[in-house]
Each structure stands twice: as C-alpha cells, then as structure tokens.
Design an enzyme around this catalytic site. Structure first.
Site, short mmCIF file in Angstrom:
data_model
loop_
_atom_site.label_atom_id
_atom_site.label_comp_id
_atom_site.label_asym_id
_atom_site.label_seq_id
_atom_site.Cartn_x
_atom_site.Cartn_y
_atom_site.Cartn_z
N LYS A 87 -14.57 -7.00 4.71
CA LYS A 87 -13.31 -7.63 4.31
C LYS A 87 -12.39 -7.75 5.53
O LYS A 87 -12.60 -7.05 6.53
CB LYS A 87 -12.64 -6.81 3.21
CG LYS A 87 -12.20 -5.41 3.71
CD LYS A 87 -11.25 -4.74 2.77
CE LYS A 87 -10.74 -3.47 3.41
NZ LYS A 87 -9.66 -2.83 2.69
N HIS A 126 -17.09 -1.21 -0.37
CA HIS A 126 -17.68 0.12 -0.47
C HIS A 126 -17.29 0.83 -1.77
O HIS A 126 -17.97 1.76 -2.21
CB HIS A 126 -17.29 0.98 0.74
CG HIS A 126 -15.85 1.39 0.79
ND1 HIS A 126 -14.89 0.58 1.35
CD2 HIS A 126 -15.22 2.49 0.37
CE1 HIS A 126 -13.71 1.19 1.25
NE2 HIS A 126 -13.89 2.34 0.67
N ASP A 165 -5.25 -6.21 1.36
CA ASP A 165 -6.15 -5.20 1.89
C ASP A 165 -6.94 -4.48 0.80
O ASP A 165 -8.12 -4.17 0.98
CB ASP A 165 -5.36 -4.17 2.71
CG ASP A 165 -6.24 -3.16 3.42
OD1 ASP A 165 -7.24 -3.58 4.05
OD2 ASP A 165 -5.95 -1.96 3.35
N HIS A 202 -10.93 -4.78 -3.52
CA HIS A 202 -11.41 -3.54 -4.14
C HIS A 202 -11.06 -3.46 -5.62
O HIS A 202 -11.93 -3.42 -6.47
CB HIS A 202 -10.83 -2.32 -3.42
CG HIS A 202 -11.32 -2.14 -2.02
ND1 HIS A 202 -12.61 -2.43 -1.63
CD2 HIS A 202 -10.69 -1.70 -0.90
CE1 HIS A 202 -12.75 -2.16 -0.34
NE2 HIS A 202 -11.61 -1.73 0.11
N LYS A 240 -0.07 3.35 0.60
CA LYS A 240 -0.22 4.31 1.70
C LYS A 240 0.85 5.38 1.61
O LYS A 240 1.93 5.18 1.08
CB LYS A 240 -0.10 3.58 3.04
CG LYS A 240 -1.14 2.49 3.27
CD LYS A 240 -2.52 3.07 3.50
CE LYS A 240 -3.52 2.00 3.90
NZ LYS A 240 -4.88 2.53 4.05
#
Length: 476
Positions: free
Chosen positions: A140, A170, A227, A232, A318
């Site tokens: 990605k 992943h 991101d 994901h 984050k």
C-alpha cells in the site's frame, strides 16, 4: 513450485523485520520446495554483504530458531543486484537463480518500495524480461484517490495481468481475520443471526500507541484515513459483512467482498471525526499548518438487504491509549424485560461477540447471567476462546509469511482487486473532497471527545471493562 524471489527494497526496514525472516521460515519449514532470493536495493553491496545483512535480520527478528545447517542452505540461495546496475544485471541474476533450481520454477517479485518508485520498478521488470511466469506483490497505498488508483492500475495492467498482481494487506494474513470466515459460515448457531434483525451495530477498532517513527513526510501526505481505513479496515469490514461465497476459492470470495464495496454508501463528512495529536506539527518535517489527521473515526453504511440500518463504526489513530485490533459485534437487546429495575439488566450494554485481531486468535461472547445467591441480580459474563487453549499456537504463520506463501501458490483470497480498491476510493470521494476540520487530542488518550457523539447512543467497546483471561493462569 520452486521460487525465485526478486526482493526490491531488500535492505529496508520491512525486508529486515518481516520479509527476510519470513522467507527463511517458509524455506526451513519446507513450505517452499526450493527458494532463491535476488535482493535489489539502492545500496552498493555484493552478494556476501547482503547475506550478512540477511543473517543479522533473521537473528534479530525471526520468531523461529535459526539452526546453522538451515542458515547455510538458505544463504546459498541469496544473491544481490544494486538497483543502479540496471535491467541486464537483474535479468542475469534471475537466470542464474533459475539455473541453480533446475526445472520449471515460478518468479515472485516483492515491491517493498516507496509508492513513487512502484511503477519505475515495474518498468525495470519489463525491461529485464521478467514478466512471464511471475507474480508481483504490491505494498500500500494503492493510490490516494479515484484518479490515482485508476492511473496506477492502468499502468500496472500495461505490464502485468490482474491475475498476476497481489495487493498485500497484512491484516488479512492474520489467523483471526480468516477465522471470521470459519466462524460465520461453518457454524449453524451464528450464521442465521448474522444480519440486521439480530445485530445492532458493528465496531472495527484499531488504535495504535506508536507514533510516526521514520514515516513523517510520507504519513503527512496521506493521513490516517488513506493509510489505514481504505487499505486495512475496509478489507476487514468486507469479511464481516460479505455473503457466503459459492466456494472457498479466491474468485468467489473476491466477488463477495466486491459486492460489499459496491453496496457501501459514500462516506459523508458529517459522519467522520478527524483528529491530530498535540505535538504532531512539531515533528521533524511536518508543516506548522498541517491539517493531516493522525486519528479517524467514522460511520459507514452498507445499503443491502442483510445490513440495511446497521451502522459500522471504524476507528484508528496514532499515539492512542492502547494498541489493540478488535472487531466487536453488538447484538440487539430483548424488546422487553421481565426483570426488576435493580436487576442489572441493560446496565452494561448489549451482548457482544468480540474478535481480537492480534497474531493469535482470541474471541469472546458476553452475556448476562445470574449472580449466585438470593434474589435476581445479573452480571455480564463471557465465554472466551484463545488459540493458546488448543496447543496449536506454534503452528500459526506470521501474517507476511502466510501472504507470501499464498501469492506463491496463486491464491488471491486474502488480496484485494483493482475493482475493489477503485470502488473504495469512489466511496471515499465526498470525505476527501470536503474533510471536516481536525480536532486536537492528547497523546495517550483515546482521541477527540467528539468521537463519542459520533457513536451515540452507543459506546465504543474499547477500552474494555473486562479484560481477556490469562490462559497461563491456573484456574482461568
């Protein structure tokens, strides 16, 4: 078949932490009948220098014991080509590797490179004549909006067929992600209630304690939504929401995932909370006026028969309070209670089925049960399962190992398609074109307070009020 792995970005962080240790384990465990690795990177190394780097990486990051005989056998299959040597040197190295394997073999090209280097790497493979008998793994991001995703796919398809391209996530390589399919479709107890009549809402929650580390400039150009969510969390959502495939095979599963994406309504900016942790703008390489989000929470809707009216809440960010990866299914509460007001029924929310997406499978089903003693007082209890309970935890493959092995076998079940990724960028367009303002939050918190208004009248499942039981504790 025997494999020649051309590993681009061979001296980078991902290669050292995951790819080289993973390839070593797959080879040593006998999953690959023969494996030769051609490392490619900017560093001006020779083959021996790259072997030393690989040995150090395996020693530091491999979760499996590196025996001297196993390493000696693995090291004999390692070669290296500096990127500056060009297509002829790369073609010659691959030819040497194939001659050493003898007989028919497959090529696997792993592009562990920055996004802006992906297409030039693909062109290099074309110039070297390495497109035939090959599959290519892409990291990605797969574009940053509809236009860039379509352009990327068009350029890729000029060289590789779609069946040769494996876009890696992943998260889907983890054992628990695949366990969702087994849990949903193999059990008569849960399959009939997996719909809007019994499920009130779904949460997919992936908070991270980590900061940006060495990714500041790259991260500031994309943010948390691009991101994490598109690449994901939406992929996990598809596993939770998809219809039963006609067979447990890649094309059937990909088609059901794509149906979910086609049924998703566009993400509305007022259904999104964007956040940025205090101190982000002081990070090296970050603009003092940056409005890149380091936190995102959103509500999405799947407009089909099974899920009409059931909100899906996604959250990631984050520098948050805990690092977790969970899916939480909240079931509808009974329409009427016969229990007295002080019984405790309803005081701790609805029943939940929770999947922990850590590397080792865990799941929990919460429910109300009677407290021992006189009267009718109820507490929230839970049934829990962990892979540790089975004694098979040592057989779990690490996510990258499983996905590399699947790509070698041509199994696209856990990889996304060009159609799927382009549809997700289409769904994202309203948010990307008119994002809400970022709201500041303290590092170590759970994010901006407005995330609670987003999910009201429900509540975020994390932080847990009850923890997972320790499988190593006696009597647990």
């Amino acid at each position: 078949r025997p494999q020649v792995v051309v590993l681009f970005g061979a001296t980078g962080d991902l290669a050292r932490r995951k790819l080289l240790p993973g390839l070593f384990h797959l080879s040593a465990a006998g999953f690959i009948p023969g494996c030769r690795i051609v490392g490619v990177s900017l560093e001006d190394l020779d083959a021996e220098g790259f072997r030393e780097l690989a040995r150090a990486a395996i020693g530091e990051y491999s979760t499996h014991q590196c025996e001297s005989d196993e390493w000696k056998s693995f090291a004999q299959g390692i070669d290296y080509v500096p990127l500056g040597a060009g297509a002829p040197a790369l073609a010659a190295a691959v030819q040497r590797a194939e001659q050493a394997l003898k007989g028919e073999c497959q090529r696997l090209h792993y592009l562990s490179v920055p996004p802006n280097a992906a297409l030039s790497t693909v062109r290099l493979l074309s110039e070297a004549g390495l497109v035939g008998r090959s599959r290519i793994i892409m990291e990605k991001p797969f574009g940053t909006d509809v236009a860039s995703a379509r352009s990327l796919n068009e350029n890729l398809h000029e060289v590789f067929d779609e069946e040769q391209i494996f876009r890696i996530d992943h998260f889907l390589g983890k054992e628990p992600a695949q366990n969702i399919l087994a849990f949903r479709f193999a059990n008569g107890l849960f399959e009939p209630i997996w719909n809007r009549n019994f499920i009130e809402h779904v949460q997919i929650d992936v908070p991270e304690t980590l900061g940006l580390e060495k990714r500041t400039v790259f991260y500031d150009s994309i943010g948390a939504y691009r991101d994490m969510v598109v690449t994901h969390l939406f992929q996990i959502l598809a596993f939770v929401a998809m219809e039963a495939p006609t067979a447990l095979e890649p094309n059937a599963i990909s088609e059901e995932k794509n149906k979910v994406f086609r049924s998703m309504l566009p993400i509305k900016p007022h259904d999104v909370v964007r956040g940025q942790y205090n101190g982000y703008r002081q990070e090296e390489g970050i603009s003092p006026e940056s409005d890149t989000e380091t936190f995102i929470a959103l509500k999405c809707t799947i407009d089909n028969w099974r899920w009409a009216g059931v909100p899906f809440y996604l959250r990631t960010g984050k520098r948050l309070a805990e690092g977790k990866r969970i899916i939480s299914i909240a079931f509808r509460e009974p329409p009427k209670s016969m229990f007295p007001p002080d019984s405790g029924v309803g005081a701790q929310g609805p029943d939940h089925l929770t999947f922990d997406l850590a590397d080792v499978s865990k799941m929990s089903l919460s429910f109300y049960g009677k407290r021992p003693g006189p009267g009718m007082r109820l507490d929230k209890l839970s049934l829990q399962f962990a892979m540790h309970d089975t004694g098979l935890v040592g057989e779990v493959l690490e996510a990258y190992e499983r996905l590399i092995l699947d790509a070698m076998r041509g199994d696209r079940t856990l990889f996304t398609t060009a159609e799927g990724i382009e549809r997700l960028w289409e769904v994202s367009s309203p948010l990307l074109e008119g994002p809400p303002p970022v709201r500041l939050y303290a590092p170590g918190s759970w994010g901006p307070n407005s995330m609670h208004q987003l999910i009201a009248p429900h509540a975020w499942r994390l932080p847990f009020e009850r923890g997972w039981r320790d499988p190593n504790r006696a009597g647990s």
